[in-house]
Design a protein around this motif. Sequence first.
Motif, PDB file in Angstrom:
ATOM      1  N   GLU A   6      14.733 -39.781  17.136  1.00 41.77           N
ATOM      2  CA  GLU A   6      13.304 -39.561  16.959  1.00 41.77           C
ATOM      3  C   GLU A   6      12.917 -39.697  15.502  1.00 41.77           C
ATOM      4  N   GLU A   7      11.648 -39.990  15.321  1.00 45.71           N
ATOM      5  CA  GLU A   7      11.051 -40.155  13.987  1.00 45.71           C
ATOM      6  C   GLU A   7       9.728 -39.405  13.949  1.00 45.71           C
ATOM      7  N   LYS A   8       9.453 -38.815  12.800  1.00 46.17           N
ATOM      8  CA  LYS A   8       8.138 -38.213  12.566  1.00 46.17           C
ATOM      9  C   LYS A   8       7.160 -39.343  12.259  1.00 46.17           C
ATOM     10  N   SER A   9       5.992 -39.274  12.862  1.00 37.90           N
ATOM     11  CA  SER A   9       5.000 -40.324  12.695  1.00 37.90           C
ATOM     12  C   SER A   9       4.017 -39.976  11.583  1.00 37.90           C
ATOM     13  N   SER A  10       3.523 -41.000  10.932  1.00 41.92           N
ATOM     14  CA  SER A  10       2.464 -40.819   9.938  1.00 41.92           C
ATOM     15  C   SER A  10       1.084 -41.073  10.557  1.00 41.92           C
ATOM     16  N   HIS A  11       1.059 -41.284  11.864  1.00 42.99           N
ATOM     17  CA  HIS A  11      -0.177 -41.595  12.584  1.00 42.99           C
ATOM     18  C   HIS A  11      -0.567 -40.425  13.493  1.00 42.99           C
ATOM     19  N   THR A  12      -1.752 -40.509  14.055  1.00 44.49           N
ATOM     20  CA  THR A  12      -2.181 -39.514  15.035  1.00 44.49           C
ATOM     21  C   THR A  12      -1.351 -39.672  16.314  1.00 44.49           C
ATOM     22  N   TYR A  13      -1.469 -38.677  17.156  1.00 50.57           N
ATOM     23  CA  TYR A  13      -0.773 -38.727  18.447  1.00 50.57           C
ATOM     24  C   TYR A  13      -1.160 -39.982  19.227  1.00 50.57           C
ATOM     25  N   GLN A  14      -2.452 -40.221  19.387  1.00 54.25           N
ATOM     26  CA  GLN A  14      -2.909 -41.358  20.189  1.00 54.25           C
ATOM     27  C   GLN A  14      -2.522 -42.690  19.551  1.00 54.25           C
ATOM     28  N   ASP A  15      -2.659 -42.784  18.231  1.00 55.53           N
ATOM     29  CA  ASP A  15      -2.271 -44.026  17.555  1.00 55.53           C
ATOM     30  C   ASP A  15      -0.769 -44.287  17.712  1.00 55.53           C
ATOM     31  N   THR A  16       0.023 -43.246  17.592  1.00 54.75           N
ATOM     32  CA  THR A  16       1.473 -43.396  17.755  1.00 54.75           C
ATOM     33  C   THR A  16       1.800 -43.853  19.173  1.00 54.75           C
ATOM     34  N   LEU A  17       1.152 -43.244  20.144  1.00 56.11           N
ATOM     35  CA  LEU A  17       1.371 -43.622  21.538  1.00 56.11           C
ATOM     36  C   LEU A  17       0.983 -45.078  21.771  1.00 56.11           C
ATOM     37  N   ASP A  18      -0.170 -45.472  21.276  1.00 57.95           N
ATOM     38  CA  ASP A  18      -0.626 -46.857  21.445  1.00 57.95           C
ATOM     39  C   ASP A  18       0.318 -47.840  20.765  1.00 57.95           C
ATOM     40  N   LYS A  19       0.741 -47.530  19.551  1.00 62.45           N
ATOM     41  CA  LYS A  19       1.657 -48.404  18.812  1.00 62.45           C
ATOM     42  C   LYS A  19       3.009 -48.486  19.514  1.00 62.45           C
ATOM     43  N   GLU A  69      26.663 -53.865  37.922  1.00 61.70           N
ATOM     44  CA  GLU A  69      27.990 -53.416  37.473  1.00 61.70           C
ATOM     45  C   GLU A  69      28.356 -52.066  38.085  1.00 61.70           C
ATOM     46  N   GLN A  70      27.394 -51.129  38.065  1.00 60.75           N
ATOM     47  CA  GLN A  70      27.648 -49.788  38.619  1.00 60.75           C
ATOM     48  C   GLN A  70      26.319 -49.171  39.034  1.00 60.75           C
ATOM     49  N   ILE A  71      26.075 -49.157  40.317  1.00 58.78           N
ATOM     50  CA  ILE A  71      24.789 -48.736  40.873  1.00 58.78           C
ATOM     51  C   ILE A  71      24.409 -47.305  40.470  1.00 58.78           C
ATOM     52  N   GLU A  72      25.396 -46.449  40.252  1.00 53.85           N
ATOM     53  CA  GLU A  72      25.107 -45.055  39.905  1.00 53.85           C
ATOM     54  C   GLU A  72      24.409 -44.899  38.554  1.00 53.85           C
ATOM     55  N   VAL A  73      24.429 -45.938  37.742  1.00 56.71           N
ATOM     56  CA  VAL A  73      23.711 -45.891  36.469  1.00 56.71           C
ATOM     57  C   VAL A  73      22.208 -45.721  36.722  1.00 56.71           C
ATOM     58  N   GLY A  74      21.775 -46.002  37.924  1.00 52.33           N
ATOM     59  CA  GLY A  74      20.380 -45.805  38.292  1.00 52.33           C
ATOM     60  C   GLY A  74      19.895 -44.374  38.106  1.00 52.33           C
ATOM     61  N   TYR A  75      20.826 -43.431  38.067  1.00 53.83           N
ATOM     62  CA  TYR A  75      20.432 -42.052  37.770  1.00 53.83           C
ATOM     63  C   TYR A  75      19.801 -41.937  36.386  1.00 53.83           C
ATOM     64  N   PHE A  76      20.131 -42.856  35.488  1.00 50.73           N
ATOM     65  CA  PHE A  76      19.634 -42.804  34.119  1.00 50.73           C
ATOM     66  C   PHE A  76      18.411 -43.681  33.895  1.00 50.73           C
ATOM     67  N   LEU A  77      18.003 -44.407  34.912  1.00 46.38           N
ATOM     68  CA  LEU A  77      16.904 -45.348  34.761  1.00 46.38           C
ATOM     69  C   LEU A  77      15.634 -44.798  35.407  1.00 46.38           C
ATOM     70  N   PRO A  78      14.481 -45.169  34.942  1.00 48.89           N
ATOM     71  CA  PRO A  78      14.219 -45.935  33.731  1.00 48.89           C
ATOM     72  C   PRO A  78      14.478 -45.101  32.490  1.00 48.89           C
ATOM     73  N   CYS A  79      14.497 -45.756  31.344  1.00 50.19           N
ATOM     74  CA  CYS A  79      14.723 -45.077  30.069  1.00 50.19           C
ATOM     75  C   CYS A  79      13.505 -44.237  29.700  1.00 50.19           C
ATOM     76  N   LYS A  80      13.766 -43.112  29.048  1.00 51.10           N
ATOM     77  CA  LYS A  80      12.695 -42.200  28.636  1.00 51.10           C
ATOM     78  C   LYS A  80      12.386 -42.380  27.151  1.00 51.10           C
ATOM     79  N   VAL A  81      11.109 -42.600  26.868  1.00 52.29           N
ATOM     80  CA  VAL A  81      10.610 -42.662  25.502  1.00 52.29           C
ATOM     81  C   VAL A  81       9.442 -41.674  25.440  1.00 52.29           C
ATOM     82  N   VAL A  82       9.354 -40.901  24.367  1.00 48.10           N
ATOM     83  CA  VAL A  82       8.330 -39.854  24.314  1.00 48.10           C
ATOM     84  C   VAL A  82       7.547 -39.886  23.005  1.00 48.10           C
ATOM     85  N   VAL A  83       6.346 -39.354  23.086  1.00 54.04           N
ATOM     86  CA  VAL A  83       5.519 -39.045  21.922  1.00 54.04           C
ATOM     87  C   VAL A  83       5.017 -37.622  22.141  1.00 54.04           C
ATOM     88  N   TYR A  84       5.161 -36.789  21.113  1.00 55.02           N
ATOM     89  CA  TYR A  84       4.725 -35.401  21.285  1.00 55.02           C
ATOM     90  C   TYR A  84       4.250 -34.807  19.968  1.00 55.02           C
TER      91      TYR A  84
END
Length: 128
Positions: A6-19, A69-84
């Motif tokens: 994670e990184e601290k943003s220099s933008h607002t919440y909404q701007d960070t989310l949009d970017k 390759e390994q169907i059980e990897v589906g437990y990890f999909l989709p990838c999670k990306v967050v802004v908070y």
Amino acid sequence: MNYAYEEKSSHTYQDTLDKLKQAIADNSFGVLYEVNLKDKIEGKGFEFDKNFTVLDVCNPKLAKEVLDEQIEVGYFLPCKVVVYEKGEDVYAGVLKPTVLIDMVDNDSLHDAAVKVEDILTKAVKAAV
């Protein structure tokens, strides 16, 4: 944090989310789901005063490769990306695919996890 980048943003919440959404799209990933937990929690009658959005993102080609390759990897999909929001600050981050893939006993999947993590980390950096 060892499970997330994670990184601290220099933008607002909404701007960070949009970017972040734009940076994800620029890197051949799509947002499958977008959930603002503040809205969901407040919609159930509870107070929650911080914005926290979870983006479930996916690159279909890479997803197919690891699932083939390994169907059980589906437990990890989709990838999670967050802004908070935390206090007065805004953060963006990604749950590290390399940490998750280490839970699977299949070394041949490590390269794909590194590739996905690199792409999503690049997207986070572009957004903040």
